[in-house]
Structures are given as C-alpha cells and as structure tokens.
Design an enzyme around this catalytic site. Structure first.
Site, mmCIF file in Angstrom:
data_model
loop_
_atom_site.group_PDB
_atom_site.id
_atom_site.type_symbol
_atom_site.label_atom_id
_atom_site.label_comp_id
_atom_site.label_asym_id
_atom_site.label_seq_id
_atom_site.Cartn_x
_atom_site.Cartn_y
_atom_site.Cartn_z
ATOM 1 N N LYS A 187 -51.307 -45.385 -19.024
ATOM 2 C CA LYS A 187 -50.884 -45.531 -20.418
ATOM 3 C C LYS A 187 -50.103 -46.840 -20.547
ATOM 4 O O LYS A 187 -49.941 -47.551 -19.564
ATOM 5 C CB LYS A 187 -50.033 -44.336 -20.829
ATOM 6 C CG LYS A 187 -50.486 -43.007 -20.236
ATOM 7 C CD LYS A 187 -51.863 -42.537 -20.676
ATOM 8 C CE LYS A 187 -52.215 -41.304 -19.876
ATOM 9 N NZ LYS A 187 -53.300 -40.515 -20.234
HETATM 10 C C1 LIG Z 1 -53.108 -38.955 -19.525
HETATM 11 C C2 LIG Z 1 -53.253 -37.827 -20.433
HETATM 12 C C3 LIG Z 1 -52.615 -36.597 -20.193
HETATM 13 C C4 LIG Z 1 -51.859 -36.311 -18.927
HETATM 14 O O1 LIG Z 1 -50.752 -37.143 -18.759
HETATM 15 P P1 LIG Z 1 -49.939 -37.071 -17.372
HETATM 16 O O2 LIG Z 1 -48.654 -37.794 -17.689
HETATM 17 O O3 LIG Z 1 -50.751 -37.803 -16.354
HETATM 18 O O4 LIG Z 1 -49.728 -35.658 -17.031
HETATM 19 C C5 LIG Z 1 -52.724 -35.600 -21.149
HETATM 20 N N1 LIG Z 1 -53.432 -35.787 -22.278
HETATM 21 C C6 LIG Z 1 -54.092 -36.938 -22.529
HETATM 22 C C7 LIG Z 1 -54.845 -37.094 -23.821
HETATM 23 C C8 LIG Z 1 -54.030 -37.990 -21.607
HETATM 24 O O5 LIG Z 1 -54.696 -39.122 -21.856
#
Ligand SMILES: *Cc1c(COP(=O)(O)O)cnc(C)c1O
Length: 381
Positions: A187
């Site tokens: 992200k």
């Molecule tokens: C990356 C992601 C997650 C999970 O995030 P983490 O911090 O890795 O647990 C959940 N939902 C969406 C839409 C994502 O892109």
C-alpha cells in the site's frame, strides 16, 4: 555477445528513507518497543488526518477487519456482503467470526461494489456489508449505506488500499461508521506490517482498544505509565486478541503519514503520464470515478479482447524486464470459497482474468515508465 539487460522494473517499491530509519532507531533506543506513546501519537495523527474522532492502531488490516466485524455485531448465522474481487483477507474476516461471506459483483469500471450489485444478494440475514476501495479507487459509500442501513445492516469500509484517496472531498473512510486501513508495503503508507481501524463512536472505539489487547480493561501501556502502576489491577471482561501494533512500527508510520500527500501527488502524476502515453489502451486504464479521486495504489489496466492471454502478456513483459502483476484476485475462485457464489459475477471474473497491474511507485523514472509502455504495446500486439 549480448548486451547487459537493463535492471528489472519492479511493480512496487515502498518510499522509505533515512527519516523512517531514524524514527525506528529512536523507538528502539527509548527502550519502549511494544504498544506505547508512539502508537498513541500515530493514532492521534491518523485520526486528525482523516478528520474522524477515533483511530485504533492494530497489527494489520486483516486484524482491523476482524475487530470491525466484532464491532459491527457480526457473528454465527449472519451474512456479510463482500466483493469477491478483493484480497482474500476481506472475505476471511467474515469467516473468522463464524459468519458467511456473500459475494457481490463489482462495477467493471471501478472494481468496486455498487448499490445495485449489493441489492442483488441482500437477504434477511444480511448483517453487514464490507465495501472495499479497491486499488485505492473510492467506493460510493453513501449509495450502499442508503440501501442497507434502513435494513439494520452496518457498512464497514475496507480502506486497506485507500489512504490518500478522497471520497466527496474527504479522505476515504472518514465517512464510514467503521473503516479499516492497511500499512503493508504494497500500500502507499507503510509500517512494514500494520493497520488501523477508525470509527465515529466513543464506546465502540473503547471496545476495539480492549479487543486488540486480550480484552484488558486497562491497557498495558497505561498500567506501566501510571504512577504507582503496580496498584492498577486490570480485568479481562471478554475474549480479546493480541492485535497490537508496536511502537517501532508507529514511529515509522508517523513519518510516512507526513509523506502521504507527496506520495499521492507523485502517483497521480505518474498515472496521468501512463494515460497520455498508452494511446488506445489508455481508455482501459483505471480512472477516477465521479465521486472522488484515487491514489492509484493499484494502477490496473484491462487488456483488450484482441490481446493474448494475460499469462502470455505477463511473460512477454517479464522478458522485457518489466515486472507487472496479475490483476486483483477473486476469492470465489480460491479453494476455501469455491462454488459459494450465489449469483453470477461476470465483471469480477473479467477483471480478475484480464487485468494487469502496471509498475507504479514514488521513485519510478520517466525513462522506466517509457520502457513499461513500449514493452506493454509490444506484448499486447
Ligand atoms: C492488502 C489488503 C488487505 C489486507 O491488509 P493487511 O494489512 O496485509 O492485512 C485487506 N483488504 C484489502 C482490500 C487489501 O488490499
């Protein structure tokens, strides 16, 4: 004699620097490495950035979604509408609390749920909807809330990808009853691993704080910092979890939050440059919806019908030194959820099979971007 191939262009590189390294080192030197003052400061800064009253830092967006499900009162026998087109953690959070994820299709232009796709799968058992801002594209939250709230269901926003995106001129997630964010390196804003759950209600925030820390009535940080701390005796009022973030992560997060506006500006600039270079393919590149602006967390493109199979396109790009990725996954095609879709999901299947994610990161150069575009045109034919 072959010439040296140019270095492979990765799909994503986090924008981390000396400032983050210093902040992490200071946390280590302070001797307070578990959840403490830096987590509290990061929560305050994140809440202020969003303009929401409460932010609770956790270990990931997955754990944030888990707590959000509990906070929304979801449990065994309930159904929760989710997009299949999402990272599998969205559906898994529903399963963790003993409820059933019910897959809805998405708008082919945005990759997000709409009121219409949600309406198609609502039942008397629908307790919540998880609306995802897929790839950082803001979901039309108001339309979904207007549909399901009169039925007594809660809309949780999975804003994992959404830090820095705007929905009706406010940061994504700010308008939700409960929203969850990810700070994974894929992200924009990263703490290595990490997440945040935000909400509007003070009692809910207090409960989420307890749930992330074993259900304790007084947090360990508060006990240790209280004068005569040993005298404060905590109780364990319900079954909680260890979903805490560390102070080392929060120290990095505070620096990253300050850099978020620059990250978003750069990504949007690079995405627009892709659009101007891609020719006819530009029409198939993800774009801002009418109700907001995205952060291009995932800069995805739908392959034209005339293009070869996506695996072939990715192989050709890899041979040209470009590391693109398959598009967003679809949970209903994976083993735990296979065969569970109740309605056809044509847009989900189209996007998951025929989209790819282009390299986009803060330090991507124009020369690299030109190479991506040339390789893509060649690969698509
Ligand atoms: C990356 C992601 C997650 C999970 O995030 P983490 O911090 O890795 O647990 C959940 N939902 C969406 C839409 C994502 O892109």
């Amino acid at each position: 004699m072959s010439s040296t191939p140019a270095a492979v262009i990765p799909v994503m590189v986090p924008w981390l620097g000396e400032e983050e390294a210093q902040a992490a080192a200071e946390a280590v030197r302070s001797g307070w490495v578990a959840q403490g003052p830096r987590v509290a400061a990061f929560e305050r800064a994140f809440a202020e950035h969003l303009g929401v009253p409460h932010a609770v830092a956790v270990s990931s967006c997955t754990t944030a979604l888990h707590l959000a499900m509990i906070g929304a009162g979801v449990g065994p026998g309930d159904e929760v509408v989710v997009p299949s087109l999402s990272f599998v953690a969205t559906a898994n959070a529903v399963t963790y609390v003993g409820a059933v994820p019910v897959f809805a299709d998405v708008d082919p232009a945005t990759g997000n749920l709409t009121a219409d796709t949600v309406a198609a799968v609502l039942t008397d058992r629908t307790r919540a909807v998880i609306a995802v801002d897929q790839g950082g594209v803001p979901v039309d939250l108001d339309a979904i809330r207007a549909l399901v709230e009169p039925r007594g269901a809660t809309v949780v926003e999975d804003a994992a990808c959404g830090a820095g995106s705007l929905y009706r001129r406010r940061p994504v997630g700010a308008a939700a009853e409960i929203a969850a964010y990810s700070f994974h390196p894929r992200k924009l804003l990263t703490t290595g691993e990490g997440g945040m759950v935000t909400c509007q209600d003070a009692d809910l925030a207090a409960r989420l704080r307890r749930l992330r820390e074993h259900g304790m009535s007084v947090s360990a940080a508060d006990r240790h910092s209280a004068s005569g701390g040993a005298a404060v005796v905590e109780t364990y009022d319900e079954i909680g979890f260890n979903h805490r973030m560390t102070d080392i992560q929060a120290a990095v997060g505070l620096v990253q939050l300050g850099k978020l506006p620059a990250m978003v500006a750069r990504r949007r600039e690079l995405a627009e440059r892709y659009r101007s270079l891609l020719g006819p393919l530009a029409a198939r590149l993800v774009a801002d919806p009418a109700h907001g602006t995205g952060n291009y967390q995932a800069c995805w493109l739908l392959l034209p019908d005339t293009a070869p199979d996506r695996t072939e396109v990715l192989a050709r790009l890899a041979a040209a030194g470009v590391s693109a990725r398959r598009g967003i996954m679809a949970a209903h095609l994976e083993a735990p959820y296979k065969g569970t879709a109740r309605v056809p999901l044509p847009a989900t299947e189209l996007i998951t099979h025929r989209s790819l994610i282009l390299p986009l990161f803060h330090t991507l150069t124009e020369e690299q971007q030109d190479r991506v575009v040339a390789a893509l045109r060649e690969a698509v034919g």
